[in-house]
Design an enzyme around this catalytic site. Structure first.
Site, mmCIF file in Angstrom:
data_model
loop_
_atom_site.group_PDB
_atom_site.id
_atom_site.type_symbol
_atom_site.label_atom_id
_atom_site.label_comp_id
_atom_site.label_asym_id
_atom_site.label_seq_id
_atom_site.Cartn_x
_atom_site.Cartn_y
_atom_site.Cartn_z
ATOM 1 N N ASN A 153 0.791 -1.233 0.000
ATOM 2 C CA ASN A 153 0.000 0.000 0.000
ATOM 3 C C ASN A 153 0.822 1.281 0.000
ATOM 4 O O ASN A 153 0.353 2.314 -0.470
ATOM 5 C CB ASN A 153 -1.016 0.005 1.161
ATOM 6 N N GLY A 229 2.448 -6.067 7.749
ATOM 7 C CA GLY A 229 1.476 -6.897 7.053
ATOM 8 C C GLY A 229 0.416 -7.411 8.002
ATOM 9 O O GLY A 229 0.136 -6.801 9.041
ATOM 10 N N GLU A 249 4.595 -4.642 12.416
ATOM 11 C CA GLU A 249 3.456 -3.730 12.335
ATOM 12 C C GLU A 249 2.335 -4.510 11.670
ATOM 13 O O GLU A 249 2.383 -4.827 10.485
ATOM 14 C CB GLU A 249 3.788 -2.476 11.521
ATOM 15 N N CYS A 283 -2.987 1.238 6.715
ATOM 16 C CA CYS A 283 -2.957 0.555 8.020
ATOM 17 C C CYS A 283 -3.787 1.273 9.072
ATOM 18 O O CYS A 283 -4.393 0.628 9.926
ATOM 19 C CB CYS A 283 -1.507 0.429 8.504
#
Length: 481
Positions: A153, A229, A249, A283
């Site tokens: 992303n 991810g 993360e 995220c």
């Protein structure tokens, strides 16, 4: 764009045993062929990084800093070209891609500055009985080989958050980019070479995570694993990595509290950008919005109207807000979750439609606003990672805080409130890695600490904080008596 990309190992392009065609998620056009690294290729990359570490770890902080500054300069010269790469391989709207390049430049600049500030401290040894006549101090030393596994992303900036701090600290690195967005990482080979990075310090192995993951996370020469991810993959990595350093993360389910007294009209555009920027594939995309009952009806009406006006189109068009999701699988999952919520009693205020162009191969999900969502529904409990926002009302702030904290995730949270006491209550009590007052949880600047609580992960990013995670603190003590 090249017709084919090989693997970048030891400062050289090396052929892979097989290649796969990479397609544009929006129009289905073939972009290029990407080398598919094998476990053996990953091992060779790790060994190349290990060999380069001996000399690179001794390079002066000034030299490392200069390399990173030159990287930022090259990004600045090539910003339009690099933004177009993001738009093509990630289907990110061009205006969002340009913003990512700006942030990437800033991230490498922060890394260049931080390279000169990797320091320890003096310890007052004589503060303890028996410490008289001694001098003590600490130094921070690079760990060695870092492996970085990155998502699709933010294919330049999230890579920069791993590569920049690793190189600033004196480590070497093996980068495994997301399968859909490898070109942006492979372009780093020429960028860093032009900037003067020695061969073998940065290695790039493309391919499938399922095949490369075990070597990249458990090889004995790997000293640190940095992964962004899903929570499911993060748990696998943690088991494989064992006692070596890890930064993970993972998932999120970012929430915003809109407290009584807030000026709804003043925050709507900001909230919509947080919920639907890059199709919600962020995220810390704003997913859950809890609005005080006195503001609820107006907020829902204004928010849904603004979401409906977002422009759907090609990522290469200047005014596009919403474009194709990254894959068929993502589109199908989002549609299924919304359908599940509606079946259970949720109301669709706007959106809720999946448009699939079989000829182009794209998947566009209209910006969706849901109300009356049962808390058992996945759109409330899990990370949607798509253009879906859920709104519910609350009676008082403690109730809203409890609702936010009921999630197993805790990456970022936001609170709009005109009351200073309410702001401090929320800041203290919300269970998240960061709490943003009078802004959305999607806010991030690249030098701030960034890491999650609960199932959102472990470790902290943000350039100087990542450097601490990528260095070993060593005590040195002299006995002068």
């Amino acid at each position: 764009m090249q017709q084919q990309y090989d693997l970048w190992i030891g400062g050289q392009w090396q052929q892979a045993s097989q290649y796969e065609t990479l397609y544009n998620p929006y129009n289905g056009e073939a972009l290029t062929r990407i080398g598919q690294g094998s476990p053996t290729d990953a091992e060779r990359a790790i060994e190349a990084a290990h060999s380069a570490f001996a000399s690179y770890s001794l390079m002066s902080a000034f030299q490392r800093s200069e390399i990173l500054y030159r990287v930022a300069e090259i990004f600045g010269r090539r910003r339009e070209e690099l933004a177009a790469v993001i738009a093509l391989e990630a289907a990110k709207p061009l205006k969002a891609a340009r913003a990512e390049i700006v942030r990437t430049i800033e991230t490498y600049r922060f890394a260049a500055e931080a390279a000169k500030s990797v320091t320890g401290e003096q310890i007052a040894m004589d503060a303890a009985e028996g410490g008289q006549g001694r001098i003590g101090f600490t130094v921070r030393l690079p760990l060695g080989v870092v492996t970085a596994i990155t998502p699709f992303n933010f294919p330049f900036n999230l890579v920069a958050h791993k590569v920049g701090p690793a190189l600033a600290a004196g480590n070497t690195i093996v980068l495994k980019p997301a399968e859909q967005t490898p070109i942006s990482s492979l372009l780093l080979a020429d960028i860093f070479t032009e900037a003067g990075l020695p061969p073998g310090v940065l290695n790039i192995v493309t391919g499938k995570g399922a095949e490369l993951g075990e070597v990249l996370t458990s090889h004995p020469l790997v000293k640190k694993v940095s992964f962004t991810g899903s929570h499911a993959v993060g748990e696998i990595i943690l088991r494989r990595a064992g006692l070596r350093r890890t930064t993970l993360e993972l998932g999120s389910n970012a929430a915003l509290i809109v407290d009584k007294g807030t000026d709804v009209d003043a925050i709507i555009d900001r909230c919509v950008s947080g919920a639907f920027g890059y199709n919600g594939q962020v995220c810390i995309s704003l997913q859950r919005i809890l609005v005080h009952q006195s503001l609820y009806s107006r907020f829902v009406e204004r928010f849904a109207a603004a979401a409906f006006k977002l422009v759907i189109g090609s990522p290469l068009e200047e005014n596009t807000d919403i474009t194709s999701l990254i894959s068929d699988k993502a589109a199908e999952r989002i549609a299924l979750w919304v359908e599940e919520a509606v079946t259970a009693g949720a109301s669709v205020v706007t959106g809720g439609q999946l448009s699939r162009d079989k000829e182009k191969g794209n998947n566009i999900y209209t910006p969706t606003v849901l109300t009356d969502v049962p808390h058992s529904a996945k759109v409330w409990t899990e990370e949607v990672f798509g253009p879906v926002a859920v709104i519910q009302s609350f009676g008082d702030l403690p109730e809203a805080i409890r609702e936010v904290n009921a999630s197993r995730y805790g990456l970022m949270a936001g609170v709009y409130t005109p009351d200073i006491n309410s702001a401090f209550m929320a800041a203290r009590q919300l269970e998240a890695g960061g709490v943003v007052i009078n802004d959305i949880p999607t806010f991030r600047v690249d030098h701030m600490p960034y890491g999650g609580a609960k199932d959102s992960g472990k470790g902290t990013e943000g350039v100087s904080y990542a450097i601490q995670e990528m260095t070993q603190l060593k005590l040195i003590s002299f006995n002068l008596s």
